[in-house]
Design an enzyme around this catalytic site. Structure first.
Site, PDB file in Angstrom:
ATOM      1  N   GLY A  97     -22.614  39.527 -25.799  1.00  0.00           N
ATOM      2  CA  GLY A  97     -21.175  40.010 -26.380  1.00  0.00           C
ATOM      3  C   GLY A  97     -21.131  40.708 -25.378  1.00  0.00           C
ATOM      4  O   GLY A  97     -21.382  41.769 -24.635  1.00  0.00           O
ATOM      5  N   ARG A  98     -19.267  41.341 -25.764  1.00  0.00           N
ATOM      6  CA  ARG A  98     -18.337  42.267 -24.179  1.00  0.00           C
ATOM      7  C   ARG A  98     -17.739  42.396 -25.081  1.00  0.00           C
ATOM      8  O   ARG A  98     -16.625  42.304 -25.773  1.00  0.00           O
ATOM      9  CB  ARG A  98     -18.722  40.885 -22.911  1.00  0.00           C
ATOM     10  N   GLY A  99     -17.499  44.379 -24.683  1.00  0.00           N
ATOM     11  CA  GLY A  99     -16.839  44.759 -26.170  1.00  0.00           C
ATOM     12  C   GLY A  99     -15.736  46.378 -24.779  1.00  0.00           C
ATOM     13  O   GLY A  99     -16.700  45.992 -23.525  1.00  0.00           O
ATOM     14  N   GLY A 143     -18.971  48.221 -24.041  1.00  0.00           N
ATOM     15  CA  GLY A 143     -20.211  47.814 -23.085  1.00  0.00           C
ATOM     16  C   GLY A 143     -20.922  46.485 -22.475  1.00  0.00           C
ATOM     17  O   GLY A 143     -20.077  45.953 -23.920  1.00  0.00           O
ATOM     18  N   THR A 144     -22.033  45.872 -22.669  1.00  0.00           N
ATOM     19  CA  THR A 144     -22.135  44.558 -22.820  1.00  0.00           C
ATOM     20  C   THR A 144     -23.147  44.592 -23.847  1.00  0.00           C
ATOM     21  O   THR A 144     -24.475  45.449 -23.337  1.00  0.00           O
ATOM     22  CB  THR A 144     -22.602  44.350 -21.792  1.00  0.00           C
ATOM     23  N   VAL A 145     -23.708  43.447 -24.405  1.00  0.00           N
ATOM     24  CA  VAL A 145     -24.725  43.481 -25.277  1.00  0.00           C
ATOM     25  C   VAL A 145     -25.708  42.019 -25.203  1.00  0.00           C
ATOM     26  O   VAL A 145     -25.094  41.067 -24.853  1.00  0.00           O
ATOM     27  CB  VAL A 145     -24.159  43.026 -26.022  1.00  0.00           C
ATOM     28  N   LYS A 193     -26.664  47.035 -26.731  1.00  0.00           N
ATOM     29  CA  LYS A 193     -25.746  47.145 -26.418  1.00  0.00           C
ATOM     30  C   LYS A 193     -26.132  48.378 -25.258  1.00  0.00           C
ATOM     31  O   LYS A 193     -26.682  49.422 -25.026  1.00  0.00           O
ATOM     32  CB  LYS A 193     -24.945  47.994 -26.937  1.00  0.00           C
ATOM     33  N   ASP A 214     -11.565  50.267 -35.028  1.00  0.00           N
ATOM     34  CA  ASP A 214     -11.694  49.505 -33.811  1.00  0.00           C
ATOM     35  C   ASP A 214     -12.183  48.326 -35.091  1.00  0.00           C
ATOM     36  O   ASP A 214     -12.605  47.336 -34.917  1.00  0.00           O
ATOM     37  CB  ASP A 214     -12.572  49.498 -32.596  1.00  0.00           C
TER      38      ASP A 214
END
Ligand SMILES: *[C@@H]1O[C@H](CO)[C@@H](O)[C@H](O)[C@H]1NC(C)=O
Ligand SMILES: *[C@@H]1O[C@H](CO)[C@@H](O)[C@H](O)[C@H]1NC(C)=O
Ligand SMILES: *[C@@H]1O[C@H](CO)[C@@H](O)[C@H](O)[C@H]1NC(C)=O
Ligand SMILES: *[C@@H]1O[C@H](CO)[C@@H](O)[C@H](O)[C@H]1NC(C)=O
Ligand SMILES: *[C@@H]1O[C@H](CO)[C@@H](O)[C@H](O)[C@H]1NC(C)=O
Ligand SMILES: *[C@@H]1O[C@H](CO)[C@@H](O)[C@H](O)[C@H]1NC(C)=O
Length: 814
Positions: A536-538, A541-543, A557, A649
């Site tokens: 995942g990416r948000g 940061g990136t997971v 994360k 969010d």
């Protein structure tokens, strides 16, 4: 010279001598109301502290940083808290015999040490805050450290015969109802004790000592706080403060609201006390707060509030501890037709059960309570499938009996209401009365919050029992007297579940309490195979997926916030780490090493709702439970957390699904983390727009105050998306209005369908992938609720707990 003149002269001499020797009082001399003893470096003072109109108590208080005795000093000890003396002619007198006496207006003895010494004595105030009466050989005859009031100072020993007793209120220093002491079982406990009721509320009373990790067999009964912020007790209870290791002023105080808190303060002039540890994070767990026949609920502003049960009225609105009284009476002759019950969902009362009746139907439980005159109502709850076999075994019952527990109550005390309680309470009222659960029993805010309660930091201990073990223990406690085997079973149960916890928690913050571990960067690098599998990416940061050293699979994360102090980061992370709810993702640990900031979460097998929306795997039943679970998680964040956490969010990418498609909200708390770290902004007002296009409430655009209602809005959008299968930006109307303000395509489309679609408008909007396989009533409730959640006006939106209530009790709304 006549005797009066002589006495005058003598008193002047005494006065001067007392002024000369600042930190001690010599034998034969006295302190009057305006005199003050000061410890050698001026940290503490002792003297007459004003507690009311012309009323004084002899006290010790912090004087550095400076404070004005008339109002804002922090007292740590009082000689006569329940017997204040007059401001005129009262004095503290060290007699030649070695007795230290406090006289009121020169007449009454308000307090004395009853000490005797043949040799001469001195009263000395030390920099530790200890006031000591000692003779010339240095033998201590008496010391204030041996008789604490509501505060324990570093290096002060807390022993067998001592207790800390809270003050009555914020402004009334006399003895209150809450006590910290070593109980007969050798455990350090908190007790509520007014003249009528006593009940222990910490550690959690229905947990056996093994579960609370206390050791009941050390009868030395000794506890102590050290100067660096570590507290240890002979029952094996210990904690370290969130700011452990720094030399600060510290005090452990049992506050008037019943919570035990460790405070610390820098020595700067403007420094204030901050809470660096507290015993209970949920104020409604403190007994006695609201008195009999009332309900305590969490209120983000005032901390907690009390309200009377339907049909009851408050006895004394200025003092909720006396609770509420009925506006009715139910006569006690044999006529069971006299009474009926009002159902109060998510309400629970602790204790005062006649007995526990397992396997009773609701009707049987109702009759049981009707037939007993003293029964004021009953608690009724279903037991999880996993536990029922054990309970029924204990009670020699067939496992086919319905898995319920019925608790008729003789007195209604320690009531709580919370979105997380699954049980129901049934209140007995006269049959002919008009009271209903729709009665406004909203009550009043109880102003018991300590202003300092919202510190910027802190790892509060969070008892991490899950619902299952809690219920089991609750049950066992209720049956405890009868069923010793029950306790044993519970013990085994806990023992096995706590072991995992222990292993995972040999980290940095209270290992015993939070179950929270600090990882090294190299450990996480190894766990993720050098950050190989991205899941995942948000914005934050990136997971990555990883396998921890203990073989647990985790989502790790990596935050893009680099240049940020470690202390600040720990503070935020420990706040997030203590949040614990079945519909919120659990944080297992973190890493803060050089530039690296990582968070370690439990791994969710089914990924996010966003990935699953277009698949047949999530049928209507699952969708409905995702709606309910997500609402529960958000309601918990909004209403039950120690600090008021907004999510900011909410979107399908942040709703994760476990192996049973149980939803867990992720990424909470991070909004605040980013906010704190980015620019230094006020608590409730964010300058930069955050969140994700399509899910953002109008408040962001119009720069209105941001409240928990922004999450309600986003939740509404997600629900509409889940029902229709359409993403918020598209949906029938103009897709080209981009950049206009918000993309409200989906909402407008659903509203138009509702307006124009006639009878079958629901059918028109439902995701075709469901192939018509859904419950119409439930669907309608969910859509109507979602539309309410996306109202422009934030006040027209329901709260998350209201959403939970409606979804849970949907049958009533059909
Ligand atoms: C403080 O509380 C006690 C006990 O309720 C009461 O007797 C006393 O009058 C109160 N003192 C003040 C100054 O209000
Ligand atoms: C009991 O507690 C005291 C004080 O904490 C400690 O010194 C002692 O070793 C303990 N005894 C046992 C048997 O654990
Ligand atoms: C006390 O706690 C420590 C660690 O928390 C543990 O290792 C020890 O076995 C405990 N002692 C007892 C007697 O429970
Ligand atoms: C304390 O606060 C006052 C006003 O809030 C400010 O003027 C003063 O500089 C502060 N003193 C210190 C030492 O920070
Ligand atoms: C609570 O009481 C304090 C002092 O009495 C006051 O300053 C504060 O505003 C009150 N808070 C609320 C929410 O009423
Ligand atoms: C109430 O009814 C029970 C049986 O139904 C009877 O045994 C009892 O004596 C009655 N009590 C009174 C006070 O009438």
């Amino acid at each position: 010279m006549d005797s009066r003149a002589f006495l005058l002269l003598l008193s002047i001499v005494i006065h001067i001598s007392s002024l000369l020797s600042d930190s001690s009082l010599k034998e034969g001399s006295s302190l009057s109301v305006n005199d003050v003893l000061e410890s050698p470096t001026g940290v503490f003072s002792a003297g007459f502290y004003p507690v009311g109109d012309n009323a004084y108590c002899f006290a010790i208080w912090f004087t550095e940083p400076s404070c004005s005795r008339d109002h804002d000093c922090t007292t740590v000890w009082m000689a006569n808290r329940d017997f204040p003396v007059n401001g005129i002619r009262s004095k503290l007198w060290l007699q030649k015999t070695g007795n230290l006496v406090l006289t009121d207006a020169g007449k009454y003895i308000a307090w004395s040490t009853d000490t005797v010494s043949p040799s001469s004595t001195d009263l000395i105030l030390y920099d530790t805050g200890n006031l000591v009466l000692q003779n010339v050989e240095g033998v201590i005859l008496w010391q204030s450290f041996d008789s604490p009031t509501n505060t324990l100072l570093p290096s002060q020993r807390f022993t067998k015969d001592m207790q800390l007793v809270s003050s009555r209120s914020r402004t009334n220093f006399s003895s209150g109802f809450y006590k910290l002491f070593f109980n007969n079982d050798n455990l350090l406990r908190l007790l509520y004790d007014d003249s009528k009721v006593t009940s222990i509320y910490w550690p959690t009373p229905w947990l056996v000592s093994f579960a609370t990790k206390r050791f009941p067999y050390n009868s030395s009964r000794l506890a102590c706080l050290d100067t660096l912020g570590k507290f240890t007790s002979s029952d094996n209870f210990s904690f370290v403060s969130a700011d452990y290791g720094v030399r600060l002023q510290r005090r452990l105080t049992i506050d008037f609201d019943g919570n035990l808190r460790l405070y610390s303060r820098k020595k700067d002039n403007n420094a204030t006390w901050v809470v660096s540890w507290q015993a209970l994070s949920q104020s409604c767990e403190i007994h006695g707060a609201c008195g009999p026949y009332s309900i305590c609920s969490h209120n983000p502003i005032s901390g907690r509030r009390c309200s009377c049960l339907p049909g009851y009225q408050v006895k004394n609105a200025n003092d909720w501890s006396s609770g509420c009284e009925p506006k009715f009476s139910i006569s006690c002759d044999n006529d069971t037709d006299q009474a009926r019950f009002i159902r109060l969902p998510r309400v629970e009362f602790y204790g005062y059960d006649y007995k526990v009746y397992p396997g009773y139907t609701l009707d049987m439980c109702r009759k049981l309570c009707l037939s007993s005159c003293g029964c004021k109502g009953f608690q009724y709850r279903y037991v999880g499938d996993g536990l029922w076999p054990q309970i029924s075994l204990l009670n020699n019952m067939k496992t086919t009996v319905i898995p319920t527990l019925c608790f008729p109550k003789m007195l209604l005390l320690n009531g709580q209401r919370s979105p997380n309680l699954d049980g129901q309470f049934y209140l007995k009222v006269p049959r002919t009365s008009l009271f209903s659960d729709k009665d406004d029993y909203s009550g009043f805010g109880l102003n018991c919050s300590i202003e300092l309660l919202r510190p910027p930091d802190r790892a509060y201990p969070k008892s991490s029992q899950n619902d299952k073990s809690q219920l089991m223990l609750w049950f066992a406690c209720a049956l405890g007297a009868v069923e010793i085997i029950g306790i044993l079973l519970v013990w085994c149960f806990l023992f096995s579940s706590e072991k995992d916890l222990n292993e995972a928690s040999q980290g940095y913050l209270h290992p015993a309490i939070t179950g929270f571990k600090r990882f090294t960067y190299s450990e996480l690098k190894k766990a993720t195979g050098n950050f190989r599998v991205e899941i995942g990416r948000g914005a934050g940061g990136t997971v990555y997926k990883g396998t921890l050293p203990d073989n647990r699979i985790a989502a790790i994360k990596r935050l893009n916030i680099a240049n940020q102090g470690e202390a600040e980061f720990l503070t935020e992370v420990s706040t997030i780490g203590k949040i614990n709810h079945m519909n919120l993702i659990e944080m297992w640990g973190y890493c803060a090493e050089r530039k690296h900031r990582l968070l370690v979460y439990e791994y969710m097998e089914h990924g996010s709702l966003a990935e699953k929306l277009s698949s047949r795997a999530v049928d209507w039943r699952k969708r409905f439970h995702i709606a309910l679970g997500t609402a529960k998680g958000l309601a918990y964040l909004h209403e039950e957390c120690l600090e008021w956490v907004l999510h900011c969010d909410v979107k399908p990418q942040n709703i994760l699904l476990d192996s049973n498609y149980q939803p867990k909200v992720s990424d909470f708390g991070l909004a605040k983390l980013r906010n704190r770290l980015g620019d230094d902004l006020k608590y409730s007002r964010f300058s930069r727009i955050r969140g994700t296009r399509g899910y953002m409430a109008p408040e962001w655009v119009f720069n209105l105050p941001i409240t928990s209602k922004v999450d309600v809005y986003s939740y509404g959008i997600v629900m509409l998306e889940m029902v229709t299968g359409k993403s918020p930006a598209m949906g029938g109307t103009s897709n080209s209005g981009e950049g206009k303000e918000l993309e409200r395509g989906l909402v407008t489309w659903v509203r138009q369908n509702k307006k124009n679609g006639g009878e079958s408008w629901i059918e028109e909007i439902v995701d075709p992938i469901l192939e018509g396989d859904y419950d119409e009533g439930e669907m309608e409730i969910l859509v109507m609720l979602a539309l309410q959640c996306v109202e422009e006006d934030k006040d027209a939106r329901p709260t998350m707990s209201k959403v939970v209530e409606i979804l849970l009790h949907r049958k009533q709304y059909l």
